[in-house]
Design a protein around this motif. Structure first.
Motif, PDB file in Angstrom:
ATOM      1  N   MET A 183       0.963  -1.178   0.040  1.00 29.77           N
ATOM      2  CA  MET A 183      -0.015  -0.030   0.016  1.00 29.77           C
ATOM      3  C   MET A 183       0.920   1.203  -0.010  1.00 29.77           C
ATOM      4  O   MET A 183       1.766   1.362   0.779  1.00 29.77           O
ATOM      5  CB  MET A 183      -0.951   0.259   1.252  1.00 29.77           C
ATOM      6  CG  MET A 183      -1.846   1.135   1.301  1.00 29.77           C
ATOM      7  SD  MET A 183      -3.128   1.079   2.482  1.00 29.77           S
ATOM      8  CE  MET A 183      -4.380   0.213   1.516  1.00 29.77           C
ATOM      9  N   CYS A 184       0.753   2.103  -0.849  1.00 30.36           N
ATOM     10  CA  CYS A 184       1.536   3.363  -1.161  1.00 30.36           C
ATOM     11  C   CYS A 184       0.634   4.402  -0.915  1.00 30.36           C
ATOM     12  O   CYS A 184      -0.701   4.302  -1.046  1.00 30.36           O
ATOM     13  CB  CYS A 184       1.844   3.271  -2.301  1.00 30.36           C
ATOM     14  SG  CYS A 184       2.648   4.923  -3.183  1.00 30.36           S
ATOM     15  N   HIS A 185       1.069   5.717  -0.354  1.00 24.89           N
ATOM     16  CA  HIS A 185       0.110   6.645   0.236  1.00 24.89           C
ATOM     17  C   HIS A 185      -0.621   7.206  -1.160  1.00 24.89           C
ATOM     18  O   HIS A 185      -1.339   7.494  -1.109  1.00 24.89           O
ATOM     19  CB  HIS A 185       1.072   7.913   0.526  1.00 24.89           C
ATOM     20  CG  HIS A 185       1.254   7.563   2.153  1.00 24.89           C
ATOM     21  ND1 HIS A 185       0.489   8.366   3.052  1.00 24.89           N
ATOM     22  CD2 HIS A 185       1.879   6.454   2.827  1.00 24.89           C
ATOM     23  CE1 HIS A 185       0.709   7.766   4.217  1.00 24.89           C
ATOM     24  NE2 HIS A 185       1.636   6.647   3.929  1.00 24.89           N
ATOM     25  N   GLY A 243      -4.302  -0.046  -5.469  1.00 21.35           N
ATOM     26  CA  GLY A 243      -3.194  -1.236  -5.452  1.00 21.35           C
ATOM     27  C   GLY A 243      -2.280  -1.103  -6.750  1.00 21.35           C
ATOM     28  O   GLY A 243      -2.722  -1.376  -7.855  1.00 21.35           O
ATOM     29  N   HIS A 244      -0.953  -0.751  -6.238  1.00 21.20           N
ATOM     30  CA  HIS A 244       0.101  -0.596  -7.564  1.00 21.20           C
ATOM     31  C   HIS A 244       1.482  -0.959  -7.143  1.00 21.20           C
ATOM     32  O   HIS A 244       2.391  -0.456  -7.699  1.00 21.20           O
ATOM     33  CB  HIS A 244      -0.133   0.651  -8.088  1.00 21.20           C
ATOM     34  CG  HIS A 244       0.458   1.979  -7.188  1.00 21.20           C
ATOM     35  ND1 HIS A 244      -0.511   2.628  -6.041  1.00 21.20           N
ATOM     36  CD2 HIS A 244       1.245   2.594  -7.013  1.00 21.20           C
ATOM     37  CE1 HIS A 244       0.277   3.474  -5.520  1.00 21.20           C
ATOM     38  NE2 HIS A 244       1.426   3.398  -5.949  1.00 21.20           N
ATOM     39  N   GLU A 245       1.207  -1.873  -6.309  1.00 23.55           N
ATOM     40  CA  GLU A 245       2.694  -2.627  -5.729  1.00 23.55           C
ATOM     41  C   GLU A 245       2.561  -3.926  -5.823  1.00 23.55           C
ATOM     42  O   GLU A 245       2.833  -4.576  -4.664  1.00 23.55           O
ATOM     43  CB  GLU A 245       3.360  -1.823  -4.578  1.00 23.55           C
ATOM     44  CG  GLU A 245       3.578  -0.556  -4.382  1.00 23.55           C
ATOM     45  CD  GLU A 245       4.485   0.159  -3.224  1.00 23.55           C
ATOM     46  OE1 GLU A 245       4.934   1.147  -3.373  1.00 23.55           O
ATOM     47  OE2 GLU A 245       4.053  -0.528  -2.195  1.00 23.55           O
ATOM     48  N   GLY A 299       7.976  -1.954  -6.681  1.00 24.53           N
ATOM     49  CA  GLY A 299       7.465  -1.445  -8.055  1.00 24.53           C
ATOM     50  C   GLY A 299       7.168  -0.050  -8.040  1.00 24.53           C
ATOM     51  O   GLY A 299       6.799   0.740  -9.007  1.00 24.53           O
ATOM     52  N   CYS A 300       7.053   0.486  -6.670  1.00 31.34           N
ATOM     53  CA  CYS A 300       6.719   2.000  -6.562  1.00 31.34           C
ATOM     54  C   CYS A 300       7.576   2.646  -5.423  1.00 31.34           C
ATOM     55  O   CYS A 300       8.552   3.541  -5.869  1.00 31.34           O
ATOM     56  CB  CYS A 300       5.220   2.266  -6.557  1.00 31.34           C
ATOM     57  SG  CYS A 300       4.923   3.986  -6.259  1.00 31.34           S
ATOM     58  N   GLY A 301       7.218   2.451  -4.367  1.00 32.15           N
ATOM     59  CA  GLY A 301       7.607   3.376  -3.100  1.00 32.15           C
ATOM     60  C   GLY A 301       9.188   3.345  -3.126  1.00 32.15           C
ATOM     61  O   GLY A 301       9.897   4.298  -3.050  1.00 32.15           O
TER      62      GLY A 301
HETATM   63 ZN    ZN Z   1       3.133   4.676  -5.319  1.00 35.69          ZN
END
Ligand code: ZN
Ligand code: CXF
Length: 369
Positions: free
Chosen positions: A39-41, A59-61, A170-172
Motif C-alpha cells: 500500500m502506497c500513499h 493497489g499498484h505495488e 515497484g513504486c515506493g
Molecule cells: Zn506509489
C-alpha cells in the motif's frame, strides 16, 4: 476468470472484498496471481472526493506469478514478476528510456478507468469496476497487468524468495532509491538531506548509503521514523519541528550547504527549507504528491540551484527492480524491515496503519486467510 478483489465503491466507504470477473488478457496484457501487494500513499488518493472514478480496485505495488498471457507477451506462465507503473513505450520520453515521464503517464496510471471504455472487470451485479490503476489494480487475488509494467525477476529470485514482499519495489522503493541513484546521481562523498522519512524517504536513505554519500541527513517530525532512518543509513537526523532546519543542515555539512535534497512531503514550508539548505549548484528533487503551490526564492535559484520533479525515480523498472532485488539479497537494501503484512481482507486496517504511520509499508497478502 473469477477473482476476489478489495473494491472501493465510494471515497468514504470501507473497502469490500468482492467476487469479480476479470477479463482475459488481450494483446500486450497478462494475468498475474498476486502473492503480495504494497500500500502506497498514492492509493489514498482514492479517498479524495471526486479524484478517481468509482467503483475502483486500487493497489499498484503487486508482485506475483504470471498466470496467463495475451498475444505478444514473451513471459511464460509461472514467471515471477514485480508490477510497476505503466507506460506507452512509444512517446519521446519512453523511447529515451524515461518511462516515468511517459506522455501518457496520467491516463495509463492515475485515471484507473479503461481508456477505450471497454470494462476489464465486472462485479457480481454485472457493473463495471475500474481496474486500470497503474495498469494493475493489484488489491486482489489476480491483476490484469501489461507487458510494459510486469518486470520479470526470475533471474534474481529463487524458490525460497518471499516473492510476496517484493511488490513495494515497484513504486515506493523504486521512487526513493531511483531518485538518489538515478535521477540525482548521488556519488561517493556527496551530502544529501532527505525530508520525510516514510517509505520513499527511507528508501532514499538506504540508497544514499549504497551510493557512498558521507553525510545523509534525515528530517522528519516522527521520532520513531528518525530512529529508523539512523538504522538504515542516516548519519544525522533532525526533528522537522525544530528551528532553522537549513541552518542546522549547514552546521552538519558546512556553511555552503548540502549538495542534494529530496522532498517526499509536498509540504510547501518543507520544500522551501529543502531548497534553502542547498549549496549553489545543489539539486532538490521533489517526489511528494499533493502540494498545492510552492514558493521559490529566485535569489536561491539564480545562484545555480536546481529544483526538479521526479516520477518513480526516473528509472527503467525492467533494469532497476532486479538491481534492487540483488542489493536486498546482499543485505544492502533491507526494505523488508519496513513491511507489515495483512490478509487482503484486512485492507481497512492496513490503510489505517499507513495513515497513522504505525506501519511504514503495509503489504496485503491475498492468499493469507
Ligand atoms: Zn506509489
Ligand atoms: C506517483 C506519484 C504521482 C504521479 C505518478 C506516480 N507515484 C507513486 O505512487
Amino acid at each position: 476468470m473469477r477473482i476476489d478483489a478489495a473494491v472501493l465503491r465510494a471515497a468514504d466507504a470501507p473497502y469490500s472484498i468482492e467476487p469479480v470477473e476479470l477479463a482475459d488478457p488481450g494483446p500486450g496484457e497478462l494475468i498475474v496471481k498476486i502473492a503480495g501487494t504494497g500500500m502506497c500513499h498514492t492509493d489514498l488518493l482514492g479517498r479524495a472526493p471526486d479524484m478517481l472514478p468509482k467503483p475502483v480496485i486500487l493497489g499498484h505495488e503487486g508482485a506475483g506469478v504470471v498466470e496467463a498471457v495475451g498475444p505478444g507477451v514473451p513471459l511464460a506462465p509461472g514467471t515471477p514478476v514485480v508490477l510497476s507503473f505503466d507506460s506507452c513505450g512509444d512517446c519521446a520520453n519512453c523511447r529515451a528510456a524515461r518511462p516515468g515521464n511517459c506522455a501518457s503517464m496520467a491516463p495509463l496510471n492515475m485515471f484507473s478507468a479503461p481508456l477505450d471504455g471497454r470494462p476489464r472487470a465486472t462485479g457480481a451485479d454485472g457493473g463495471a469496476l475500474n481496474n486500470r490503476w497503474f495498469g494493475q489494480s493489484s488489491f486482489a487475488t489476480h491483476a490484469l497487468a501489461t507487458v510494459r509494467n510486469a518486470v520479470p525477476v526470475d533471474g534474481v529470485v529463487g524458490p525460497d524468495t518471499p516473492l510476496e514482499l517484493l511488490g513495494p519495489l515497484g513504486c515506493g522503493m523504486q521512487t526513493g532509491a531511483g531518485s538518489v541513484l538515478v535521477a540525482l546521481g548521488v556519488r561517493p562523498g556527496d551530502s544529501i538531506a532527505v525530508f520525510g522519512t516514510g517509505a520513499v524517504g527511507l528508501a532514499a536513505v538506504m540508497a544514499a548509503r549504497i551510493a557512498g554519500a558521507t553525510r545523509i541527513i534525515g528530517v522528519d517530525t516522527n521520532p520513531a521514523r528518525l530512529d529508523l532512518a539512523r538504522e538504515l543509513g542516516a548519519t544525522h537526523v533532525l526533528h522537522g519541528d525544530d528551528e532553522d532546519i537549513p541552518g542546522q543542515i549547514r552546521a552538519i555539512v558546512g556553511s555552503e550547504g548540502v549538495q542534494y535534497a529530496l522532498d517526499t512531503t509536498a509540504v510547501p514550508e518543507v520544500v522551501a527549507s529543502a531548497v534553502a539548505a542547498l549549496r549553489t549548484t545543489g539539486v532538490c528533487g521533489l517526489v511528494g504528491v499533493g502540494g498545492a503551490e510552492y514558493r521559490l526564492d529566485p535569489g536561491l535559484l539564480l545562484m545555480g540551484r536546481t529544483v526538479r520533479g521526479i516520477i518513480e525515480g526516473d528509472v527503467v523498472p525492467q533494469t532497476f527492480i532486479p538491481r534492487l532485488v540483488e542489493l536486498w539479497k546482499q543485505g544492502r537494501f533491507p526494505f523488508d524491515s519496513l513491511i507489515g503484512t495483512y490478509p487482503l481482507s484486512d485492507v481497512g486496517r492496513a490503510e489505517a496503519d499507513a495513515v497513522s504511520g504505525k506501519v511504514v509499508k503495509p503489504v496485503l497478502l491475498p492468499e493469507s486467510p
